[in-house]
Scaffold this motif. Structure first.
Motif, short mmCIF file in Angstrom:
data_model
loop_
_atom_site.label_atom_id
_atom_site.label_comp_id
_atom_site.label_asym_id
_atom_site.label_seq_id
_atom_site.Cartn_x
_atom_site.Cartn_y
_atom_site.Cartn_z
N LEU A 1 0.83 -1.21 0.00
CA LEU A 1 0.00 0.00 0.00
C LEU A 1 0.86 1.26 0.00
O LEU A 1 0.57 2.22 -0.71
N ALA A 2 1.92 1.25 0.79
CA ALA A 2 2.82 2.41 0.84
C ALA A 2 3.44 2.66 -0.53
O ALA A 2 3.62 3.82 -0.94
N ALA A 3 3.75 1.58 -1.25
CA ALA A 3 4.32 1.74 -2.59
C ALA A 3 3.34 2.37 -3.56
O ALA A 3 3.75 2.96 -4.57
N ARG A 4 2.04 2.29 -3.24
CA ARG A 4 1.00 2.91 -4.08
C ARG A 4 0.66 4.33 -3.60
O ARG A 4 -0.22 4.97 -4.16
N GLY A 5 1.31 4.79 -2.53
CA GLY A 5 1.05 6.15 -2.06
C GLY A 5 0.12 6.25 -0.87
O GLY A 5 -0.18 7.36 -0.42
N TYR A 6 -0.33 5.12 -0.34
CA TYR A 6 -1.19 5.14 0.84
C TYR A 6 -0.34 5.19 2.11
O TYR A 6 0.83 4.84 2.10
N ASP A 7 -0.98 5.62 3.20
CA ASP A 7 -0.31 5.70 4.50
C ASP A 7 -0.89 4.64 5.43
O ASP A 7 -1.98 4.83 5.99
N PRO A 8 -0.22 3.52 5.61
CA PRO A 8 -0.72 2.50 6.54
C PRO A 8 -0.69 3.00 7.99
O PRO A 8 0.27 3.66 8.41
N VAL A 9 -1.73 2.66 8.73
CA VAL A 9 -1.84 3.01 10.14
C VAL A 9 -2.15 1.71 10.87
O VAL A 9 -3.22 1.12 10.68
N HIS A 10 -1.24 1.25 11.71
CA HIS A 10 -1.39 -0.06 12.34
C HIS A 10 -2.09 0.03 13.69
O HIS A 10 -1.85 0.96 14.47
N VAL A 11 -2.95 -0.96 13.94
CA VAL A 11 -3.61 -1.08 15.24
C VAL A 11 -3.55 -2.54 15.68
O VAL A 11 -3.45 -3.45 14.86
N ASP A 12 -3.62 -2.76 16.98
CA ASP A 12 -3.62 -4.10 17.54
C ASP A 12 -5.05 -4.58 17.71
O ASP A 12 -5.83 -3.98 18.47
N ILE A 13 -5.43 -5.63 17.00
CA ILE A 13 -6.79 -6.18 17.12
C ILE A 13 -6.74 -7.65 17.52
O ILE A 13 -7.67 -8.41 17.25
N SER A 14 -5.65 -8.05 18.20
CA SER A 14 -5.42 -9.46 18.50
C SER A 14 -6.55 -10.08 19.34
O SER A 14 -6.90 -11.25 19.14
N GLU A 15 -7.11 -9.33 20.29
CA GLU A 15 -8.18 -9.88 21.12
C GLU A 15 -9.48 -9.98 20.34
O GLU A 15 -10.19 -11.00 20.40
N LEU A 16 -9.78 -8.96 19.56
CA LEU A 16 -10.99 -8.96 18.74
C LEU A 16 -10.95 -10.05 17.68
O LEU A 16 -11.98 -10.62 17.31
N ARG A 17 -9.75 -10.38 17.22
CA ARG A 17 -9.59 -11.41 16.19
C ARG A 17 -9.99 -12.79 16.72
O ARG A 17 -10.34 -13.69 15.94
N LYS A 18 -9.98 -12.97 18.02
CA LYS A 18 -10.39 -14.25 18.60
C LYS A 18 -11.86 -14.56 18.31
O LYS A 18 -12.28 -15.72 18.39
N ALA A 19 -12.63 -13.53 17.99
CA ALA A 19 -14.03 -13.73 17.62
C ALA A 19 -14.22 -13.62 16.11
O ALA A 19 -15.35 -13.64 15.62
N GLY A 20 -13.10 -13.51 15.37
CA GLY A 20 -13.19 -13.42 13.92
C GLY A 20 -13.44 -12.03 13.41
O GLY A 20 -14.10 -11.85 12.37
N GLY A 21 -12.90 -11.01 14.10
CA GLY A 21 -13.14 -9.63 13.68
C GLY A 21 -11.88 -8.80 13.65
O GLY A 21 -10.87 -9.15 14.28
N GLY A 22 -11.92 -7.70 12.93
CA GLY A 22 -10.81 -6.77 12.82
C GLY A 22 -11.32 -5.34 12.71
O GLY A 22 -12.47 -5.06 13.08
N PRO A 23 -10.50 -4.43 12.21
CA PRO A 23 -10.90 -3.02 12.15
C PRO A 23 -12.22 -2.77 11.43
O PRO A 23 -13.11 -2.09 11.95
N LYS A 24 -12.36 -3.34 10.23
CA LYS A 24 -13.59 -3.09 9.47
C LYS A 24 -14.80 -3.70 10.15
O LYS A 24 -15.88 -3.09 10.17
N CYS A 25 -14.65 -4.89 10.72
CA CYS A 25 -15.79 -5.52 11.39
C CYS A 25 -16.36 -4.60 12.46
O CYS A 25 -17.57 -4.61 12.71
N CYS A 26 -15.51 -3.80 13.08
CA CYS A 26 -15.94 -2.91 14.16
C CYS A 26 -16.50 -1.58 13.66
O CYS A 26 -16.88 -0.73 14.48
N THR A 27 -16.54 -1.40 12.35
CA THR A 27 -16.74 -0.07 11.79
C THR A 27 -17.82 -0.05 10.72
O THR A 27 -17.63 -0.55 9.62
N LEU A 28 -18.97 0.52 11.04
CA LEU A 28 -20.05 0.69 10.08
C LEU A 28 -19.93 2.11 9.52
O LEU A 28 -20.00 3.07 10.27
N GLU A 29 -19.78 2.23 8.22
CA GLU A 29 -19.66 3.56 7.63
C GLU A 29 -21.03 4.11 7.25
O GLU A 29 -21.83 3.41 6.62
N ILE A 30 -21.27 5.35 7.64
CA ILE A 30 -22.54 6.02 7.35
C ILE A 30 -22.31 7.00 6.22
O ILE A 30 -21.61 8.00 6.38
#
Length: 272
Positions: free
Chosen positions: A241-270
């Motif tokens: 992504l960085a090679a395409r000009g995007y800025d990656p922003v890392h977060v720790d979702i290790s506990e949430l992943r135990k239920a099969g979820g990550g950043p997007k799963c937690c995020t409903l866009e309006i």
């Protein structure tokens, strides 16, 4: 270029893994609601630091997966298509989110007749709605979404049970505008052969993820057109992504992943 977004999220106050509805869930492994809340809070605060608006819905006891707000609605141009969960353990979530939209002034709300797990299986590209099926959302829900939201829908078949929702295997990096086409990132092996051909035709310049990035939920990312929020472990995807000009922003979702979820799963866009 980044664009300001509006998100709806739900604190994982009652987070737990008490049942199994996807291959990532294991009730025998210890889970900490406190750690889940801390990781979720950092994700929410990351969005706010990036300039986005985050609204919150109150969590409800007995609904440990309510944190995965993306599964509870699809909003395009102010029209709301609610959710209808396949797993009975999550059924009650849909009504809580419907009420939130009503209480916040939305009037064009439709609750689906078909099983539809919302942004878990629907990805808006700015021109069309990519719609996943195979494990959760009913194929007939794709036609229902097209009728309710009034946007063209492209059906995609998922074939790997680890990637049971579209948002575990694909996400939109940049929505299509008059200035250019949409860009996406995806993991081809999660899709049927025909769906791979469709994606290659529609998005010839897509960012392709590795198996390692898919396995850490790297495709469950959230992009505002420049800043891309990813799990810590999605290092190769971040480099691409960085090679395409995007800025990656890392977060720790290790506990949430135990239920099969990550950043997007937690995020409903309006999208108004």
């Amino acid at each position: 270029m980044p664009t300001t977004r509006r998100y709806l999220m739900c604190e994982p106050r009652f987070f737990a893994v008490d049942y199994v509805i996807n291959p990532w869930m294991d009730p025998t492994k210890p889970v900490s609601a406190d750690v889940a809340v801390a990781q979720w809070t950092e994700l929410r605060d990351t969005y706010r630091r990036l300039g986005h608006t985050v609204e919150e819905i109150d969590p409800q006891p007995g609904l440990p997966d309510m944190v995965f707000a993306a599964n509870s609605g699809t909003v395009v141009d102010g029209r709301v298509l609610g959710s209808r969960f396949r797993a009975p353990q999550r059924t009650a979530e849909a009504e809580h989110f419907r009420r939130w939209f009503v209480e916040h002034g939305y009037r064009d709300i439709t609750m689906p007749a078909k099983v539809n797990e919302a942004e878990g299986d629907f990805a808006w590209t700015g021109r069309l709605l990519l719609a996943g099926t195979g494990f959760r959302t009913d194929p007939a829900a794709h036609a229902e979404a097209q009728e309710v939201l009034g946007v063209p829908v492209v059906s995609l078949s998922l074939v790997d049970p680890r990637y049971y929702h579209l948002d575990t295997a694909l996400f939109v990096l940049t929505e299509a505008t008059d200035a250019g086409p949409a860009q996406i990132a995806y993991y081809p092996e999660a899709f049927s052969a025909g769906s791979r051909r469709v994606l290659a035709r529609l998005f010839p310049d897509a960012v392709i993820a590795t198996a390692a990035d898919a396995e850490c939920f790297g495709l469950n990312g959230v992009s505002d057109g420049r800043n891309v929020v990813l799990p810590l472990e999605a290092t190769e995807l971040a480099a691409r992504l960085a090679a395409r000009g995007y800025d990656p922003v890392h977060v720790d979702i290790s506990e949430l992943r135990k239920a099969g979820g990550g950043p997007k799963c937690c995020t409903l866009e309006i999208r108004k």
